[in-house]
Each structure stands twice: as C-alpha cells, then as structure tokens.
Design a protein around this motif. Structure first.
Motif, PDB file in Angstrom:
ATOM      1  N   ALA A 127      35.812  31.017  35.117  1.00 47.92           N
ATOM      2  CA  ALA A 127      35.524  30.359  36.384  1.00 47.92           C
ATOM      3  C   ALA A 127      36.638  29.408  36.812  1.00 47.92           C
ATOM      4  CB  ALA A 127      34.199  29.607  36.284  1.00 47.92           C
ATOM      5  N   ALA A 128      37.293  28.757  35.838  1.00 51.72           N
ATOM      6  CA  ALA A 128      38.292  27.731  36.160  1.00 51.72           C
ATOM      7  C   ALA A 128      39.439  28.237  37.034  1.00 51.72           C
ATOM      8  CB  ALA A 128      38.834  27.113  34.875  1.00 51.72           C
ATOM      9  N   PRO A 129      40.016  29.430  36.787  1.00 44.83           N
ATOM     10  CA  PRO A 129      41.135  29.884  37.617  1.00 44.83           C
ATOM     11  C   PRO A 129      40.808  29.954  39.104  1.00 44.83           C
ATOM     12  CG  PRO A 129      40.985  31.236  35.648  1.00 44.83           C
ATOM     13  CD  PRO A 129      39.768  30.356  35.659  1.00 44.83           C
ATOM     14  N   GLN A 130      39.554  30.225  39.445  1.00 48.00           N
ATOM     15  CA  GLN A 130      39.198  30.314  40.856  1.00 48.00           C
ATOM     16  C   GLN A 130      39.310  28.956  41.552  1.00 48.00           C
ATOM     17  OE1 GLN A 130      35.806  32.735  41.881  1.00 48.00           O
ATOM     18  NE2 GLN A 130      35.680  33.594  39.824  1.00 48.00           N
ATOM     19  N   MET A 131      39.178  27.873  40.770  1.00 51.20           N
ATOM     20  CA  MET A 131      39.232  26.535  41.333  1.00 51.20           C
ATOM     21  C   MET A 131      40.634  25.937  41.273  1.00 51.20           C
ATOM     22  SD  MET A 131      36.081  26.308  42.137  1.00 51.20           S
ATOM     23  CE  MET A 131      36.052  24.596  42.649  1.00 51.20           C
ATOM     24  N   THR A 132      41.451  26.357  40.320  1.00 52.73           N
ATOM     25  CA  THR A 132      42.742  25.704  40.088  1.00 52.73           C
ATOM     26  C   THR A 132      43.939  26.493  40.613  1.00 52.73           C
ATOM     27  OG1 THR A 132      42.891  26.715  37.877  1.00 52.73           O
ATOM     28  CG2 THR A 132      41.848  24.560  38.031  1.00 52.73           C
ATOM     29  N   ARG A 133      43.731  27.724  41.031  1.00 49.17           N
ATOM     30  CA  ARG A 133      44.856  28.553  41.492  1.00 49.17           C
ATOM     31  C   ARG A 133      45.434  28.011  42.794  1.00 49.17           C
ATOM     32  NH1 ARG A 133      42.486  32.892  41.238  1.00 49.17           N
ATOM     33  NH2 ARG A 133      43.426  33.623  39.279  1.00 49.17           N
ATOM     34  N   HIS A 134      46.746  28.009  42.895  1.00 48.05           N
ATOM     35  CA  HIS A 134      47.444  27.642  44.133  1.00 48.05           C
ATOM     36  C   HIS A 134      47.999  28.928  44.747  1.00 48.05           C
ATOM     37  CE1 HIS A 134      47.148  23.353  43.350  1.00 48.05           C
ATOM     38  NE2 HIS A 134      47.548  23.580  42.111  1.00 48.05           N
ATOM     39  N   VAL A 188      43.807  33.288  28.088  1.00 48.86           N
ATOM     40  CA  VAL A 188      43.924  34.238  29.201  1.00 48.86           C
ATOM     41  C   VAL A 188      43.505  33.615  30.535  1.00 48.86           C
ATOM     42  CG1 VAL A 188      43.010  36.402  30.141  1.00 48.86           C
ATOM     43  CG2 VAL A 188      43.781  36.300  27.772  1.00 48.86           C
ATOM     44  N   PRO A 189      42.370  32.885  30.634  1.00 42.82           N
ATOM     45  CA  PRO A 189      42.024  32.288  31.932  1.00 42.82           C
ATOM     46  C   PRO A 189      43.117  31.371  32.477  1.00 42.82           C
ATOM     47  CG  PRO A 189      40.141  32.233  30.470  1.00 42.82           C
ATOM     48  CD  PRO A 189      41.313  32.659  29.626  1.00 42.82           C
ATOM     49  N   ARG A 190      43.688  30.533  31.608  1.00 42.29           N
ATOM     50  CA  ARG A 190      44.766  29.635  32.066  1.00 42.29           C
ATOM     51  C   ARG A 190      45.958  30.442  32.580  1.00 42.29           C
ATOM     52  NH1 ARG A 190      49.344  28.454  30.082  1.00 42.29           N
ATOM     53  NH2 ARG A 190      48.855  29.512  28.132  1.00 42.29           N
ATOM     54  N   LEU A 191      46.294  31.523  31.893  1.00 43.00           N
ATOM     55  CA  LEU A 191      47.396  32.379  32.305  1.00 43.00           C
ATOM     56  C   LEU A 191      47.119  33.009  33.665  1.00 43.00           C
ATOM     57  CD1 LEU A 191      50.047  34.022  31.380  1.00 43.00           C
ATOM     58  CD2 LEU A 191      48.401  35.814  30.832  1.00 43.00           C
ATOM     59  N   LEU A 192      45.915  33.528  33.865  1.00 43.49           N
ATOM     60  CA  LEU A 192      45.587  34.197  35.126  1.00 43.49           C
ATOM     61  C   LEU A 192      45.541  33.205  36.292  1.00 43.49           C
ATOM     62  CD1 LEU A 192      42.888  36.801  34.012  1.00 43.49           C
ATOM     63  CD2 LEU A 192      45.365  37.079  34.238  1.00 43.49           C
ATOM     64  N   GLU A 219      38.608  41.032  33.752  1.00 45.05           N
ATOM     65  CA  GLU A 219      39.183  39.691  33.635  1.00 45.05           C
ATOM     66  C   GLU A 219      39.857  39.273  34.934  1.00 45.05           C
ATOM     67  OE1 GLU A 219      40.021  39.696  28.805  1.00 45.05           O
ATOM     68  OE2 GLU A 219      41.636  40.231  30.177  1.00 45.05           O
ATOM     69  N   TYR A 220      40.579  40.191  35.563  1.00 47.35           N
ATOM     70  CA  TYR A 220      41.207  39.880  36.856  1.00 47.35           C
ATOM     71  C   TYR A 220      40.140  39.476  37.881  1.00 47.35           C
ATOM     72  CZ  TYR A 220      45.420  42.483  35.247  1.00 47.35           C
ATOM     73  OH  TYR A 220      46.523  42.946  34.578  1.00 47.35           O
ATOM     74  N   MET A 221      39.074  40.261  37.962  1.00 45.00           N
ATOM     75  CA  MET A 221      38.040  39.983  38.962  1.00 45.00           C
ATOM     76  C   MET A 221      37.340  38.669  38.671  1.00 45.00           C
ATOM     77  SD  MET A 221      36.324  43.670  39.949  1.00 45.00           S
ATOM     78  CE  MET A 221      35.609  43.942  38.345  1.00 45.00           C
ATOM     79  N   ALA A 222      37.016  38.433  37.392  1.00 45.57           N
ATOM     80  CA  ALA A 222      36.315  37.201  37.036  1.00 45.57           C
ATOM     81  C   ALA A 222      37.157  35.972  37.327  1.00 45.57           C
ATOM     82  CB  ALA A 222      35.923  37.235  35.560  1.00 45.57           C
ATOM     83  N   ALA A 223      38.491  36.129  37.223  1.00 48.81           N
ATOM     84  CA  ALA A 223      39.398  35.004  37.466  1.00 48.81           C
ATOM     85  C   ALA A 223      39.737  34.848  38.950  1.00 48.81           C
ATOM     86  CB  ALA A 223      40.682  35.196  36.667  1.00 48.81           C
ATOM     87  N   GLY A 224      39.177  35.684  39.801  1.00 47.87           N
ATOM     88  CA  GLY A 224      39.391  35.540  41.239  1.00 47.87           C
ATOM     89  C   GLY A 224      40.718  36.066  41.744  1.00 47.87           C
TER      90      GLY A 224
END
Length: 326
Positions: free
Chosen positions: A190-197, A272-276, A302-307
C-alpha cells in the motif's frame, strides 16, 4: 482439549530450495501465514542450516543439503523422509512440488500396507521448465515430464497455478483440487501508492522489470526500444532488478546508455514495495509462447498492488488478469 474435539489439521509443505534467496518467496510464506491464521498447523520446510527460523514473520523449518548437483536432492529428500516418518501419525497432508515428487509419491506404498490413517499426498505445479538451452535444462524438462506422469496416476490430489497450467501438464479433472494463482499481501504494497512521485513533463518516466533475467523474455529488445524512444526525444529510464543468465548481456548494453538503463541485483522481498515506489511503470515484455501462457507472473500482481501503470505484452497470462484494464 475435549476428547471429541479434532486437533488442528497438520500440513507438511516441502519447498526444495532456499526461501531466503527465492525471488517469489511470498508464494510460500504468505499462504503459510494465512493458513496458520485460519487454524491450520503448517510445517513449512525449506533448504538451509538445520533449525527453525523466522522469514518475514513466518516460522520455517530448515533442512540442510549439500551443494553437489543431483546428490543434493537425494540427501535433502532423505532427510525429509526421516522427518515425515517421525511425524507420520500426526500428518493430514503433505504438499510438495515437482522436484520432490520422485521421493514423496512412493509414500503411498507404506500407507496402503499400514491400513490406517495416513497423510494425503498433494502435488502443486507452479512452473514448467522455461529454458532448454543446456543439457541440464533438457534433463530437468525430461524429469518434470516423468514426474507429471507419475503424479497424474499416483497423487491423491493436485493443484496448479492456472487452469491453463493444469491442462498443459494434463492433470486429470478428478485429481485437480484447486487453482491458486500468484498474489500479494495488499497491506504490504500500500505504501508505494502514497509515496510515489509521478514524473513532471520533462520526465523521465521510470520503468522497472522485477524478476528473473533470462533469454527469450524480450529483455534486450526492451532495452533497445527504450533507447530508440530516448533518441526520438522522449525521456525514459529502465531498471532491471533480478538475477539470471542474461545479466551480463544486459549489463553490457546498459553501460553504453549513460545511466538511462540500470541492471540491479535482486532484493529481498521486504524491499520490493520500497523499490516499486521509485518507479512509474511495471514492465512485462514476455513473448506469446506456451511456457508463458500457462503462468501467473507474481510481478504483475506486485506491480498492480503497488499502484504502477502496467506495460505488458498481449499474452493470456497478463490479459486473463487485467482483462481490459479494469
């Protein structure tokens, strides 16, 4: 516990490799966690120094094996059989994969002779040999063919990663107990969806390929396409994260791209989440070939879950999941 209350169902799950090194370790760890949460007693066994240890919050029983090819599987499974013998009366089921079938399927004989309660033998098929370039590859493919023939006649039940896989290895319908594709723990991604720029108009758009680096996966063609796009005035960066025999070829190409393409080592699943979160588009460039059609690539989930946005070839292992992008 009262006398009429049945004890927990005990599943012995045999993984014939190292879960500390497997790129898809979550395939074994997350279902084990969930089964235990549901009340099952699951003994997950993998290769490693003797003893129990925790991987990503899941207790795993490690059984050592030597490093000698062929001999290592013989020794490892001899130790597994010793473990089975010690737990025999308390086991409800033994779940294993193709590499273990030759050693575990013969357990049907002592079960018949014993004439009393004994564990069910279940084989799970999650992959078939992808590459047939070397003698070792061809030997493995032949071995898997023999194993599937034995399991189709001798296993109590089987599961598979997709219905297409079940059909490809000819699992009899009456022995097919279930289909369980790849998946992910949504909370962990869930975190990558909130932190991605997301990129500005100037870019670059960051693409990522996460997984095994093999020939025949269109990875070098992907590099060439990215460089063509950049030469045409677009702004793309591409990262490969994983290991495999194509690593050296991709690294040579990447060295000539001034950092636009990078080849990075595999990372533990927890990272992996931090990387994505550092990328924008997940790439799945597999060709439309039989060995990919039967698959359920964990990286897609994993791609889809990470947004991430998804750039994928039109192969049924992708389209069966994403449908029309919904």
């Amino acid at each position: 516990m009262s006398g009429d209350q049945r004890p927990l169902l005990h599943l012995l799950w045999v993984y014939p490799g190292s879960l500390t090194e497997a790129l898809d370790s979550a395939t074994w760890l997350e279902p084990t966690r969930e089964l235990r949460r549901m009340g099952w007693h699951v003994t997950l066994v993998a290769v490693g120094p003797a003893g129990s240890r925790v991987i990503q919050g899941v207790e795993v029983l490690f059984v050592p094996r030597p490093h000698i090819y062929l001999i290592r599987q013989l020794v490892y499974h001899a130790r597994i059989l010793r473990l089975v013998a010690s737990e025999w009366s308390g086991l409800d089921a033994i779940l294993f994969h193709q590499m273990s079938a030759l050693w575990l399927l013969p357990l049907r004989l002592p079960r018949r002779l014993a004439g009393r309660r004994s564990p069910l033998l279940l084989m799970d098929t999650r992959t078939v040999p992808m590459e047939l370039l070397t003698r070792k590859d061809r030997l493995r493919a032949w071995f898997y063919g023999v194993v599937h023939g034995l399991a189709n006649r001798g296993a109590d039940g089987q599961t598979a990663i997709t219905q297409r896989m079940a059909e490809a290895v000819r699992i009899p319908p009456e022995r097919l107990w279930g289909i369980w594709p790849s998946g992910v723990n949504l909370d962990k991604f869930a975190a990558p969806q909130m932190t991605r720029h997301w990129p500005s108009e100037a870019g670059p758009v960051r693409l990522v390929y996460l997984g095994a680096l093999y020939q025949g996966r269109n990875l070098l063609s992907l590099c060439q396409a990215v460089e063509k796009a950049n030469a045409a005035g677009m702004a793309f960066a591409l990262s490969f994260v994983g290991k495999g025999p194509e690593h050296m070829t991709l690294s040579r190409f990447a060295r000539e791209t001034a950092g636009r393409i990078r080849v990075l080592p595999a990372v533990p699943h927890d990272e992996v989440p931090r990387l994505l979160a550092q990328h924008h588009v997940g790439v799945l460039p597999f060709p439309d070939e039989a060995k990919f059609r039967v698959s359920s690539p964990v990286k897609l989930f994993e791609y889809m879950a990470a947004g991430l946005a998804i750039l994928a070839t039109e192969v049924v292992c992708h389209t069966d999941v994403v449908k029309e992008g919904k």
